[in-house]
Design a protein around this motif. Structure first.
Motif, short mmCIF file in Angstrom:
data_model
loop_
_atom_site.label_atom_id
_atom_site.label_comp_id
_atom_site.label_asym_id
_atom_site.label_seq_id
_atom_site.Cartn_x
_atom_site.Cartn_y
_atom_site.Cartn_z
N ILE A 67 -8.38 3.49 19.87
CA ILE A 67 -8.06 2.07 19.66
C ILE A 67 -8.18 1.77 18.18
CG2 ILE A 67 -8.78 -0.30 20.12
CD1 ILE A 67 -9.85 0.67 22.81
N ARG A 68 -7.20 1.07 17.64
CA ARG A 68 -7.19 0.70 16.23
C ARG A 68 -7.81 -0.68 16.10
NH1 ARG A 68 -6.83 -0.85 11.32
NH2 ARG A 68 -5.54 0.30 9.84
N VAL A 69 -8.86 -0.78 15.32
CA VAL A 69 -9.49 -2.07 15.03
C VAL A 69 -9.07 -2.46 13.61
CG1 VAL A 69 -11.67 -3.30 14.78
CG2 VAL A 69 -11.43 -1.54 16.55
N PHE A 70 -8.49 -3.63 13.48
CA PHE A 70 -8.01 -4.08 12.18
C PHE A 70 -9.13 -4.73 11.40
CE2 PHE A 70 -4.29 -3.80 14.85
CZ PHE A 70 -3.40 -3.13 14.02
N THR A 71 -9.15 -4.48 10.11
CA THR A 71 -10.15 -5.09 9.23
C THR A 71 -9.77 -6.55 8.98
OG1 THR A 71 -9.00 -4.56 7.17
CG2 THR A 71 -10.52 -2.87 8.06
N ASN A 72 -10.72 -7.32 8.50
CA ASN A 72 -10.43 -8.72 8.14
C ASN A 72 -9.34 -8.79 7.09
OD1 ASN A 72 -12.20 -9.89 9.94
ND2 ASN A 72 -13.90 -9.87 8.49
N HIS A 73 -9.37 -7.88 6.12
CA HIS A 73 -8.36 -7.85 5.07
C HIS A 73 -6.96 -7.60 5.67
CE1 HIS A 73 -6.46 -7.22 1.21
NE2 HIS A 73 -6.00 -6.05 1.64
N GLU A 74 -6.86 -6.67 6.61
CA GLU A 74 -5.57 -6.39 7.25
C GLU A 74 -5.09 -7.60 8.05
OE1 GLU A 74 -5.97 -1.57 7.90
OE2 GLU A 74 -6.86 -2.92 9.37
N ILE A 75 -5.99 -8.24 8.74
CA ILE A 75 -5.62 -9.43 9.50
C ILE A 75 -5.11 -10.52 8.57
CG2 ILE A 75 -6.51 -11.29 10.98
CD1 ILE A 75 -8.46 -9.15 12.15
N GLN A 76 -5.78 -10.70 7.45
CA GLN A 76 -5.37 -11.71 6.46
C GLN A 76 -4.02 -11.38 5.85
OE1 GLN A 76 -7.00 -14.60 5.45
NE2 GLN A 76 -8.44 -14.26 7.12
N THR A 77 -3.83 -10.15 5.40
CA THR A 77 -2.61 -9.80 4.68
C THR A 77 -1.41 -9.62 5.60
OG1 THR A 77 -3.18 -7.44 4.66
CG2 THR A 77 -3.79 -8.75 2.72
N LEU A 78 -1.63 -9.07 6.77
CA LEU A 78 -0.51 -8.85 7.68
C LEU A 78 -0.20 -10.08 8.52
CD1 LEU A 78 -1.36 -5.23 8.86
CD2 LEU A 78 0.37 -5.93 7.19
N GLY A 79 -1.22 -10.73 8.99
CA GLY A 79 -1.02 -11.91 9.84
C GLY A 79 -0.93 -11.53 11.31
N HIS A 80 -1.16 -12.49 12.16
CA HIS A 80 -1.20 -12.25 13.60
C HIS A 80 0.16 -11.87 14.17
CE1 HIS A 80 -5.37 -13.34 14.00
NE2 HIS A 80 -5.15 -14.40 13.22
N GLU A 81 1.22 -12.45 13.65
CA GLU A 81 2.56 -12.14 14.16
C GLU A 81 2.92 -10.68 13.89
OE1 GLU A 81 6.45 -14.95 14.53
OE2 GLU A 81 5.64 -14.66 12.52
N ALA A 82 2.66 -10.21 12.68
CA ALA A 82 2.96 -8.81 12.33
C ALA A 82 2.08 -7.86 13.13
CB ALA A 82 2.77 -8.59 10.83
N LEU A 83 0.79 -8.18 13.27
CA LEU A 83 -0.11 -7.33 14.03
C LEU A 83 0.31 -7.27 15.50
CD1 LEU A 83 -3.55 -8.31 12.48
CD2 LEU A 83 -2.26 -6.20 12.14
N GLY A 84 0.74 -8.39 16.04
CA GLY A 84 1.24 -8.41 17.42
C GLY A 84 2.46 -7.52 17.58
N PHE A 85 3.34 -7.54 16.59
CA PHE A 85 4.53 -6.71 16.66
C PHE A 85 4.17 -5.22 16.55
CE2 PHE A 85 8.51 -4.79 15.20
CZ PHE A 85 9.34 -5.23 16.23
#
Length: 153
Positions: A67-85
């Motif tokens: 399972i890939r856990v995203f860092t806070n920095h990744e969540i901030q820079t990529l955003g929820h829409e990109a992470l969902g995709f």
């Protein structure tokens, strides 16, 4: 830059058909792309190949149940829409873990935060194209669909 990336995908069936950077730069300039846009796209593509080399072989270091856990920095820079995709592509079986890491790295190289869905789709398309990945027709259509066009119909 994104117009050039889409042009390359549409023009060259696979990355091996794409000419070397110097020749490609001349071709892109001849059809009307700006020099700074060409430089940015070629640099991005070069960094894509470096990132892919860093994560090669594609499936060796990851377990299928990881399972890939995203860092806070990744969540901030990529955003929820990109992470969902990205999760959608993974769950669809299109994006193995190593390519996911390449996609995340290349998406974070975009000077925009959060990364718009239209751009994450192009980044994903280029990552998959550069690895000559098999893409299901429906997933391929999703990568090429502009969500704004879908909403206006």
């Amino acid at each position: 830059m994104f117009d050039i990336l889409v042009y390359l995908f549409e023009t060259y069936y696979n990355p091996q058909a794409c000419p070397k950077a110097e020749v490609l730069a001349h071709k892109l300039a001849a059809i009307g792309f700006e020099d700074d846009e060409i430089d940015e796209a070629l640099s991005w593509l070069h960094e894509l190949s470096e990132s892919a080399a860093m994560h090669h072989p594609l499936n060796a270091q990851y377990h299928s149940d990881s399972i890939r856990v995203f860092t806070n920095h990744e969540i901030q820079t990529l955003g929820h829409e990109a992470l969902g995709f990205i999760r959608f592509l993974e769950n669809s079986g299109v994006l193995p873990p190593a390519l996911r890491e390449v996609l995340i790295e290349r998406a974070q190289a975009i000077d925009e935060s959060p990364v718009p869905l239209t751009k994450i789709k192009i980044v994903a398309l280029m990552v998959l194209w550069s690895h000559e990945a098999e893409i299901d027709h429906l997933i391929f259509e999703e990568l090429l669909t502009d969500d704004e066009d879908r909403l206006s119909h």
